[in-house]
Write an enzyme that holds these catalytic residues in place. Structure first.
Site, PDB file in Angstrom:
ATOM      1  N   ASP A 228       0.835  -1.200   0.000  1.00 35.71           N
ATOM      2  CA  ASP A 228       0.000   0.000   0.000  1.00 35.71           C
ATOM      3  C   ASP A 228       0.872   1.253   0.000  1.00 35.71           C
ATOM      4  OD1 ASP A 228       0.635  -1.300   2.389  1.00 35.71           O
ATOM      5  OD2 ASP A 228      -0.881  -0.269   3.554  1.00 35.71           O
ATOM      6  N   ASP A 256       1.232  -2.018 -13.675  1.00 39.86           N
ATOM      7  CA  ASP A 256       0.197  -1.283 -14.417  1.00 39.86           C
ATOM      8  C   ASP A 256       0.129   0.165 -13.937  1.00 39.86           C
ATOM      9  OD1 ASP A 256      -0.466  -3.527 -15.862  1.00 39.86           O
ATOM     10  OD2 ASP A 256      -2.614  -3.333 -15.547  1.00 39.86           O
TER      11      ASP A 256
END
Ligand code: GGG
Length: 358
Positions: A228, A256
């Site tokens: 995160d 991505d």
């Protein structure tokens, strides 16, 4: 390289824009070979596998497809996935079947910022940004272990288990690969992506192996960052990244994000490597089949052409790989861009420009 060499390549365009971008990359590789004065050549065999093949035969690839592929020098892949076939069938039936059976355990995904392409990051305007995501490509969350059961108890009672697999060997080999890569870069740093605060078995083993491997590379800076926090770091402090090593799923998501920050998923190249060279490695753009623009000649071929450059490096053709990358840079710097990066150029126009710039 003094002797003449013919590289046998299996082309698997598969689905959607895969067809267009594989044709683009082949054109660039063939042009290089034609200009090599006979030093090297590419011998292509194209396979019709993919979702269309599945609709006709019930299989994403031939039953003996792996045996057919194993003697090629490399595989050049397009993209897999089409709305008519469930994604888990198409992915496991082709791309993952190849990656896992050919033990392509290192997936190298450079995040490269091109001149002339606007990044959504304001920092990219005046800060050099360039990093590589190294994806563990053989186990982790993609181990394919688990199952579904208890549907017989009636509606609403089915259960599913999806088990992640972390082996010491799997963690160690991908981490050593990342450290060896970092040693070749200006910034000698490896960032390990973890989630060991929540995933107390697999990810704690991942962290322990990272610490142990890092001790063998005292010249390489290290950090261990929760996934995160790493996603925030990609956006807020990307200048602090060089090599980012992560598990299969974490690296897929982060790479991505990286390509989106560079401007588009259409730009991202990748190599699925079997570094031991027991099996052929596979080169493919990171992007998927993009059904919304497939067949319109609008696909960005830069990810596929960049993947061809990674294939050239795999063959030891480093100067040729550099020529391809420079030709891509000259093309984007001149403002010739496909719609995904704000331009109006077609796939063919980009290929023509890259060929002219070679
Ligand atoms: N060229 C890459 C590609 O076809 N990707 C399709 C996809 O859905 N991949 C998911 C994954 O490999 O994790």
């Amino acid at each position: 390289m003094s002797e003449q060499r013919t590289f046998s390549i299996a082309a698997i365009p598969a689905d959607g824009v895969g067809t267009e971008v594989v044709a683009a990359g082949r054109a660039v590789l063939d042009a290089l070979a034609a200009g090599s004065g006979g030093r090297f050549a590419f011998e292509w065999t194209e396979f019709p596998w993919g979702c269309g093949y599945y609709e006709k035969t019930g299989r994403m690839m031939d039953e003996d497809g792996l045996e057919t592929l194993q003697d090629f020098d490399a595989l050049y892949f397009g993209a897999v996935g089409w709305p008519s076939v469930p994604d888990h069938i198409s992915l496991w039936g082709l791309r993952l079947r190849i990656c896992q059976n050919f033990d392509q355990w290192a997936n190298v995904r450079p995040v490269h910022f091109h001149p002339g392409i606007t990044s959504p990051l304001r920092k990219a305007d005046d800060t050099p940004l360039d990093w590589v995501v190294v994806r563990e490509n053989s186990e982790g969350e993609y181990a394919g272990l688990g199952g579904r059961n208890l549907a017989g108890r009636g509606p609403g009672n089915e259960v599913a288990l999806q088990t992640a697999l972390f082996t010491e060997k799997g963690c160690e080999r991908i981490m050593r690969f990342a450290f060896d890569l970092a040693r070749q870069r200006d910034r000698k740093k490896v960032s390990s992506v973890t989630k060991s605060n929540a995933q107390q078995y697999g990810m704690v083993l991942w962290d322990e192996v990272f610490e142990r491997v890092a001790a063998d590379y005292p010249d390489v800076e290290t950090e261990s960052v929760l996934v995160d926090a790493m996603s925030a770091k990609f956006v807020l402090h990307p200048e602090d990244l060089s090599v980012v090593v992560a598990s299969n799923l974490n690296a897929d998501i982060l790479s991505d994000l990286g390509s989106a920050l560079a401007g588009s998923l259409g730009l991202a190249a990748s190599a699925n490597l079997n570094p031991d060279r027991r099996f052929p490695s596979m080169f493919e753009p990171v992007h998927g089949s993009a059904p919304d623009i497939a067949g319109q000649g609008l696909a960005n071929p830069i990810g596929a052409i960049g993947s061809a450059a990674l294939m050239l490096e795999h063959f030891g053709l480093n100067d040729e790989a550099t020529r391809v990358r420079k030709a891509i840079e000259s093309t984007t710097a001149a403002g010739l861009l496909t719609p995904d990066v704000g331009g109006t150029a077609t796939t063919d126009q980009i290929v023509e420009a890259v060929l002219a710039n070679l």
